[in-house]
Design an enzyme around this catalytic site. Structure first.
Site, PDB file in Angstrom:
ATOM      1  N   ASP A  31       6.672   4.399  16.180  1.00 22.95           N
ATOM      2  CA  ASP A  31       5.924   4.287  14.934  1.00 22.95           C
ATOM      3  C   ASP A  31       6.545   5.226  13.902  1.00 22.95           C
ATOM      4  OD1 ASP A  31       3.736   4.791  12.916  1.00 22.95           O
ATOM      5  OD2 ASP A  31       2.663   3.414  14.237  1.00 22.95           O
ATOM      6  N   HIS A  47       4.671 -14.334  15.903  1.00 25.19           N
ATOM      7  CA  HIS A  47       3.627 -13.843  15.003  1.00 25.19           C
ATOM      8  C   HIS A  47       2.249 -14.275  15.502  1.00 25.19           C
ATOM      9  CE1 HIS A  47       2.068 -12.205  11.279  1.00 25.19           C
ATOM     10  NE2 HIS A  47       1.291 -13.266  11.189  1.00 25.19           N
ATOM     11  N   ASN A  87      -6.096  -2.502  17.098  1.00 18.54           N
ATOM     12  CA  ASN A  87      -7.107  -2.622  16.060  1.00 18.54           C
ATOM     13  C   ASN A  87      -7.164  -4.078  15.614  1.00 18.54           C
ATOM     14  OD1 ASN A  87      -7.346   0.210  16.144  1.00 18.54           O
ATOM     15  ND2 ASN A  87      -5.716   0.430  14.649  1.00 18.54           N
ATOM     16  N   GLY A  93      -9.556  -1.212  11.386  1.00 18.64           N
ATOM     17  CA  GLY A  93      -8.452  -0.289  11.153  1.00 18.64           C
ATOM     18  C   GLY A  93      -7.073  -0.913  11.250  1.00 18.64           C
ATOM     19  N   HIS A  98      -0.306  -8.207  12.427  1.00 16.80           N
ATOM     20  CA  HIS A  98       0.538  -8.724  13.509  1.00 16.80           C
ATOM     21  C   HIS A  98       0.078  -7.968  14.743  1.00 16.80           C
ATOM     22  CE1 HIS A  98       4.654 -10.289  14.883  1.00 16.80           C
ATOM     23  NE2 HIS A  98       4.203  -9.588  15.926  1.00 16.80           N
ATOM     24  N   HIS A 100      -0.407  -5.759  17.688  1.00 12.52           N
ATOM     25  CA  HIS A 100       0.372  -4.637  18.207  1.00 12.52           C
ATOM     26  C   HIS A 100      -0.534  -3.698  18.990  1.00 12.52           C
ATOM     27  CE1 HIS A 100      -0.965  -3.467  14.139  1.00 12.52           C
ATOM     28  NE2 HIS A 100      -0.886  -2.192  14.512  1.00 12.52           N
ATOM     29  N   HIS A 102      -0.830   0.162  20.244  1.00 11.59           N
ATOM     30  CA  HIS A 102      -0.362   1.528  20.047  1.00 11.59           C
ATOM     31  C   HIS A 102      -0.351   2.206  21.410  1.00 11.59           C
ATOM     32  CE1 HIS A 102      -1.032   1.651  15.594  1.00 11.59           C
ATOM     33  NE2 HIS A 102      -1.940   0.728  15.899  1.00 11.59           N
TER      34      HIS A 102
END
Length: 109
Positions: A31, A47, A87, A93, A98, A100, A102
């Site tokens: 990130d 996507h 999120n 948030g 797209h 993802h 974390h």
């Protein structure tokens, strides 16, 4: 692919990233605004807006994303623990539309 999506551009190498994993369906990269000492994003190359858009056809993809996050956690020696988070939507948030995950670790969260 969505031509306006920053993560689609990263997945197709149109934008640079510090990749830590890549295969035919999934890519993981550091990130650019880390919230922890280790902050990796794991995304599908296809996507998908968010986890809310996943279907039964995406079960294997979503499972592989989690296993890849686990593999990267081991690679970065996150033996004390880590967080895998996604999120959904603006109120949840989500900043980039797209899907993802974390991967956060390297300190007590």
């Amino acid at each position: 692919m969505n031509n306006d999506c920053i993560f689609c551009k990263i997945a197709t190498n149109q934008l640079p990233s510090e990749k830590v994993y890549s295969d035919e369906e999934i890519i993981a990269f550091k990130d650019i605004n880390p919230q922890a000492p280790v902050h990796i994003l794991v995304i599908p190359k296809r996507h998908i807006i968010s986890a809310d858009e996943l279907t039964k056809d995406d079960i294997e993809l979503a499972g592989r994303m989690i296993l890849i996050a686990q593999q990267i956690a081991r690679q970065f020696h996150l033996d004390g623990g880590y967080r895998i988070q996604t999120n959904i939507g603006a109120d949840g948030g989500q900043v980039v539309p797209h899907l993802h995950f974390h991967l956060l670790g390297g300190k007590k969260l």
